[in-house]
Each structure stands twice: as C-alpha cells, then as structure tokens.
Motif scaffolding. Structure first.
Motif, PDB file in Angstrom:
ATOM      1  N   LEU A 152       0.831  -1.194   0.000  1.00 13.57           N
ATOM      2  CA  LEU A 152       0.000   0.000   0.000  1.00 13.57           C
ATOM      3  C   LEU A 152       0.872   1.253   0.000  1.00 13.57           C
ATOM      4  O   LEU A 152       1.960   1.255   0.575  1.00 13.57           O
ATOM      5  N   PRO A 153       0.411   2.336  -0.622  1.00 13.84           N
ATOM      6  CA  PRO A 153       1.150   3.597  -0.494  1.00 13.84           C
ATOM      7  C   PRO A 153       1.063   4.123   0.939  1.00 13.84           C
ATOM      8  O   PRO A 153       0.022   4.009   1.586  1.00 13.84           O
ATOM      9  N   VAL A 154       2.173   4.667   1.421  1.00 20.85           N
ATOM     10  CA  VAL A 154       2.192   5.221   2.778  1.00 20.85           C
ATOM     11  C   VAL A 154       1.681   6.654   2.738  1.00 20.85           C
ATOM     12  O   VAL A 154       2.137   7.484   1.943  1.00 20.85           O
ATOM     13  N   LEU A 155       0.725   6.966   3.606  1.00 17.54           N
ATOM     14  CA  LEU A 155       0.171   8.309   3.741  1.00 17.54           C
ATOM     15  C   LEU A 155       0.399   8.792   5.167  1.00 17.54           C
ATOM     16  O   LEU A 155      -0.067   8.161   6.121  1.00 17.54           O
ATOM     17  N   THR A 156       1.113   9.890   5.316  1.00 22.38           N
ATOM     18  CA  THR A 156       1.321  10.476   6.637  1.00 22.38           C
ATOM     19  C   THR A 156       0.063  11.216   7.067  1.00 22.38           C
ATOM     20  O   THR A 156      -0.424  12.103   6.345  1.00 22.38           O
ATOM     21  N   SER A 163      -7.080   1.663   2.009  1.00 23.24           N
ATOM     22  CA  SER A 163      -6.340   1.786   0.750  1.00 23.24           C
ATOM     23  C   SER A 163      -4.930   2.317   0.932  1.00 23.24           C
ATOM     24  O   SER A 163      -4.168   2.384  -0.037  1.00 23.24           O
ATOM     25  N   VAL A 164      -4.557   2.714   2.155  1.00 25.03           N
ATOM     26  CA  VAL A 164      -3.233   3.265   2.421  1.00 25.03           C
ATOM     27  C   VAL A 164      -2.666   2.646   3.699  1.00 25.03           C
ATOM     28  O   VAL A 164      -3.399   2.097   4.527  1.00 25.03           O
ATOM     29  N   ALA A 165      -1.349   2.768   3.833  1.00 24.29           N
ATOM     30  CA  ALA A 165      -0.688   2.490   5.113  1.00 24.29           C
ATOM     31  C   ALA A 165      -0.511   3.835   5.816  1.00 24.29           C
ATOM     32  O   ALA A 165       0.118   4.744   5.275  1.00 24.29           O
ATOM     33  N   TRP A 166      -1.077   3.957   7.004  1.00 24.30           N
ATOM     34  CA  TRP A 166      -1.093   5.238   7.715  1.00 24.30           C
ATOM     35  C   TRP A 166       0.195   5.413   8.512  1.00 24.30           C
ATOM     36  O   TRP A 166       0.497   4.612   9.391  1.00 24.30           O
ATOM     37  N   ARG A 167       0.931   6.486   8.184  1.00 27.63           N
ATOM     38  CA  ARG A 167       2.101   6.830   8.988  1.00 27.63           C
ATOM     39  C   ARG A 167       1.710   7.869  10.026  1.00 27.63           C
ATOM     40  O   ARG A 167       1.119   8.901   9.706  1.00 27.63           O
ATOM     41  N   LEU A 168       2.056   7.599  11.279  1.00 28.84           N
ATOM     42  CA  LEU A 168       1.848   8.552  12.367  1.00 28.84           C
ATOM     43  C   LEU A 168       3.192   9.169  12.702  1.00 28.84           C
ATOM     44  O   LEU A 168       4.113   8.491  13.158  1.00 28.84           O
ATOM     45  N   GLN A 169       3.287  10.472  12.477  1.00 28.63           N
ATOM     46  CA  GLN A 169       4.567  11.159  12.626  1.00 28.63           C
ATOM     47  C   GLN A 169       4.310  12.604  13.005  1.00 28.63           C
ATOM     48  O   GLN A 169       3.630  13.334  12.294  1.00 28.63           O
ATOM     49  N   CYS A 170       4.858  12.999  14.157  1.00 31.98           N
ATOM     50  CA  CYS A 170       4.650  14.348  14.663  1.00 31.98           C
ATOM     51  C   CYS A 170       5.899  14.770  15.420  1.00 31.98           C
ATOM     52  O   CYS A 170       6.470  13.989  16.174  1.00 31.98           O
ATOM     53  N   HIS A 171       6.347  16.005  15.216  1.00 32.06           N
ATOM     54  CA  HIS A 171       7.615  16.455  15.799  1.00 32.06           C
ATOM     55  C   HIS A 171       7.448  17.714  16.649  1.00 32.06           C
ATOM     56  O   HIS A 171       8.291  18.600  16.634  1.00 32.06           O
ATOM     57  N   TYR A 172       6.371  17.793  17.383  1.00 32.39           N
ATOM     58  CA  TYR A 172       6.121  18.991  18.160  1.00 32.39           C
ATOM     59  C   TYR A 172       6.220  18.691  19.659  1.00 32.39           C
ATOM     60  O   TYR A 172       6.847  17.730  20.080  1.00 32.39           O
ATOM     61  N   SER A 173       5.587  19.500  20.462  1.00 34.44           N
ATOM     62  CA  SER A 173       5.640  19.315  21.911  1.00 34.44           C
ATOM     63  C   SER A 173       4.788  18.111  22.306  1.00 34.44           C
ATOM     64  O   SER A 173       3.991  17.594  21.519  1.00 34.44           O
ATOM     65  N   GLN A 174       4.940  17.682  23.553  1.00 31.68           N
ATOM     66  CA  GLN A 174       4.187  16.521  24.025  1.00 31.68           C
ATOM     67  C   GLN A 174       2.684  16.747  23.916  1.00 31.68           C
ATOM     68  O   GLN A 174       1.940  15.865  23.491  1.00 31.68           O
ATOM     69  N   LEU A 209      -0.241   0.181   9.583  1.00 34.72           N
ATOM     70  CA  LEU A 209       0.224   1.348  10.333  1.00 34.72           C
ATOM     71  C   LEU A 209       1.742   1.420  10.289  1.00 34.72           C
ATOM     72  O   LEU A 209       2.433   0.392  10.422  1.00 34.72           O
ATOM     73  N   VAL A 210       2.262   2.649  10.153  1.00 36.93           N
ATOM     74  CA  VAL A 210       3.701   2.916  10.177  1.00 36.93           C
ATOM     75  C   VAL A 210       3.923   3.965  11.264  1.00 36.93           C
ATOM     76  O   VAL A 210       3.364   5.061  11.193  1.00 36.93           O
ATOM     77  N   LEU A 211       4.717   3.637  12.267  1.00 35.18           N
ATOM     78  CA  LEU A 211       4.937   4.547  13.395  1.00 35.18           C
ATOM     79  C   LEU A 211       6.335   5.150  13.347  1.00 35.18           C
ATOM     80  O   LEU A 211       7.332   4.436  13.312  1.00 35.18           O
ATOM     81  N   GLY A 212       6.391   6.481  13.354  1.00 34.10           N
ATOM     82  CA  GLY A 212       7.655   7.198  13.496  1.00 34.10           C
ATOM     83  C   GLY A 212       7.632   7.972  14.791  1.00 34.10           C
ATOM     84  O   GLY A 212       7.282   7.446  15.845  1.00 34.10           O
ATOM     85  N   ALA A 213       8.022   9.246  14.746  1.00 31.32           N
ATOM     86  CA  ALA A 213       7.826  10.108  15.906  1.00 31.32           C
ATOM     87  C   ALA A 213       6.319  10.287  16.082  1.00 31.32           C
ATOM     88  O   ALA A 213       5.574  10.220  15.105  1.00 31.32           O
ATOM     89  N   PRO A 214       5.817  10.495  17.311  1.00 28.31           N
ATOM     90  CA  PRO A 214       6.544  10.865  18.525  1.00 28.31           C
ATOM     91  C   PRO A 214       7.065   9.708  19.367  1.00 28.31           C
ATOM     92  O   PRO A 214       7.735   9.936  20.369  1.00 28.31           O
ATOM     93  N   TRP A 215       6.765   8.449  19.011  1.00 30.71           N
ATOM     94  CA  TRP A 215       7.148   7.358  19.899  1.00 30.71           C
ATOM     95  C   TRP A 215       8.620   6.975  19.783  1.00 30.71           C
ATOM     96  O   TRP A 215       9.182   6.387  20.693  1.00 30.71           O
ATOM     97  N   TYR A 216       9.216   7.279  18.647  1.00 29.04           N
ATOM     98  CA  TYR A 216      10.597   6.860  18.433  1.00 29.04           C
ATOM     99  C   TYR A 216      11.456   8.084  18.194  1.00 29.04           C
ATOM    100  O   TYR A 216      11.095   8.990  17.445  1.00 29.04           O
ATOM    101  N   GLY A 217      12.619   8.107  18.809  1.00 30.77           N
ATOM    102  CA  GLY A 217      13.523   9.230  18.651  1.00 30.77           C
ATOM    103  C   GLY A 217      14.588   9.203  19.718  1.00 30.77           C
ATOM    104  O   GLY A 217      14.782   8.206  20.407  1.00 30.77           O
TER     105      GLY A 217
END
Length: 323
Positions: free
Chosen positions: A23-27, A43-54, A76-84
């Motif tokens: 699937l195409p990844v959609l942030t 229809s998409v792989a959902w990327r969760l990614q956020c680089h702000y305050s808690q 699901l594709v997980l980036g920030a805020p959980w990883y960093g």
C-alpha cells in the motif's frame, strides 16, 4: 522472470517508507495540512509522525483516532513521537495493545520509521514485542527499525508472513529467539545483522537453525544482510537446506567478496532462484561477470549494483548500515 512482488526492494540507505504491505504510505496530516483524507481507510498504510511538543503530539494522536475509522485500517507505520532520541518503543507497544480491539482489521505494522536526520538507526530504542504479538494474532507483516532494547519472544504465531529487522546491530539473542520460534506461515524474513560495536553479535552458529528451515516451512525469501561476516554467511548458505525451497535470497550491504561469492558458486545450485541480491558488497568486476554468466542464463535476476570500493585491508571494509 520478475522478482517477488511482496519481497521488500529497498535501496541500501534508510529512507522513510513510501510503500508498505503493498500500500502507499500516507502520513496523517498535521494541523496545518488540510488535505482531505482518503474515502477508503484500507487503501493506504497510515504513517503517524509528529515532531512537536508533548501536548501537540497527544492532540495529533487524538485527531487520528477521531478522524480515521480504526476498524478499517489495514497497515500502520509509526515514526515520531514514539521513536527518537528520548523515546523508546514501549509506549508505542502499550498504545497499540490498548487499541487492538478497535484495530480489528490490522494486518501490518512498521515500528520506528525514522531517518538519520531524525535519529540514527543505532539510537532507535525498541522494546519487548511479546505483548504486541499476543494482541495481534492475525498480524501478517511486521517491520522493526532499530534494535536497542529489542526483545523478541520465542513464540508460535500462525499469521505472520513477513518479518523484517532493519538495524546497525541486531543482538544475537533476537536472532536465536526468532530461530527458535514457530512461524509456520512466514514467507519473507529479512535480518540486517550489523556490527558488534552497535550490538550485532550474532554468529553463523546462531543463524544455522534458520538455515535448516525446520521451523519455517513456508519460507521463500531470506535476507541475511549488512554483515561484516558475509563471507562466512555465504559459505553456510551454500550448504543450507532451506535454500533449495527459496525463491529469493539477499546477502547485500555487507563485506562479501570473491571468497564468499566462490563459496556460493561452489555450493548447492542457485539456478532455481528468481532473485539474488548481492548489492553493496566488495565484488570485483571479474567475479560479478562470473556470477552473471552462471546465473542470469538460468533466469536468476542478480543484483550487484552499488559495489563498494575494494579495500584489500579487511579492517577498512564496512557494512552499509552501522550507527
């Protein structure tokens, strides 16, 4: 003869995923991004990614949970805020486990979709994945980037078909526990083994239970990549029982040279393979030609691109991914 459609065809550098689980990844958008969401959440792989305050991170997650019908999400594709740099994967695993009743259609997860500008791969902290595997018995694909604090349980999982670890150093304990697990449906396994300085202490002996294939009856793609022991691995692979039923084999991103390539050519036949990935190693032109002349006429697609500059001093050789 085309490469397997469901075998990951990544380059030898770490980028954000553009596709996942076919699937195409959609942030999922930030507040400032007013793009409409797709009508079909599956229809998409959902990327969760956020680089702000808690607080903003929490608001971002709340918006996702309120805006997307979770029971229709397949990937699901997980980036920030959980990883960093300051976060490990335990929070992500805990959150995902709590959402399991709502994520009833979830088939695929990727943990730690970060690039170097966000966090070096060796700094990405994971956690014990036991609760996750228990919460999602129907999971078909799991990708994990980073191996610090990573724990893989010795488990029987009936649904998993693709398992991928991307790391600069994969601990031997993880390799041994994957090898000891019963994964009857697993078709694709990729291990980026990495270097000892970053935790990659697995030996060929640790890999041998995987190479017998006894607990992996459905395996058809095997990747043992990014290793400074690539020649030793190639020699073991040349005699490994599992190879006879593979369709695709990857020994890329490491320090394979003419010694390892000769072991492959001198061992069991590889002409049944659809694809052999030897990218980003230390093969010279003569050996690449020999491999091509031996395997390509049989229909094997041999990828030997991105070869590194030869270093006769083996101490100067490097794997493609470390820190």
């Amino acid at each position: 003869m085309e490469p397997l459609a469901d075998v990951p065809q990544h380059t030898c550098r770490i980028d954000h995923l553009e596709t996942f689980h076919g699937l195409p990844v959609l942030t999922f958008p930030q507040f400032s991004d007013l793009r409409p969401l797709p009508d079909d959440p599956s229809s998409v792989a959902w990327r969760l990614q956020c680089h702000y305050s808690q607080d903003e991170d929490l608001a971002y997650m709340d918006r996702f949970l309120a805006s997307v019908p979770l029971e229709e999400v397949r990937a699901l594709v997980l980036g920030a805020p959980w990883y960093g740099n300051e976060d490990d994967g335990a929070e992500a695993v805990e959150e995902l486990c709590s959402l399991a009743p709502r994520l009833s259609a979830l088939e695929a997860l990727f943990l730690g979709d970060l690039v170097a500008e966000e966090c070096e791969v060796s700094w990405i902290e994971q956690s014990d994945l036991t609760p996750l595997l228990e919460a999602y018995p129907r999971l078909r694909e799991l990708g994990v980037r980073g191996a610090e604090k990573l724990v893989w349980p010795v488990v029987r999982h009936e649904g998993l078909r693709t398992l991928r670890f991307e790391s600069g150093g994969l601990p031997a304990a993880v390799v041994r526990d994957v090898a000891a697990s019963d994964l009857p449906a697993l078709e694709c396994l990729d291990l980026w083994l990495g270097v000892e300085d970053y935790g990659g202490d697995a030996t060929v002996e640790d890999l041998w239970p995987l190479l017998t294939g006894e607990r992996l009856p459905s395996l058809r793609h095997l990747g043992l990549q990014n290793s400074p022991s690539a020649n030793e691995i190639a020699a073991a692979v040349a005699q490994a029982p599992v190879v006879a039923r593979l369709e695709s084999l990857a020994l890329s991103m490491g320090t394979l040279d003419e010694e390892g390539a000769m072991a492959l050519l001198s061992g069991q036949p590889l002409t049944h393979l659809r694809r052999l990935d030897l990218r980003a190693n230390y093969l010279d032109d003569a050996m690449m030609l020999r491999l091509w002349e031996t395997l390509e006429p049989a229909g094997v697609r041999v990828d030997m691109s991105e070869q590194k500059t030869d270093e006769r001093d083996e101490d100067g050789r490097y794997t493609s991914v470390a820190e």
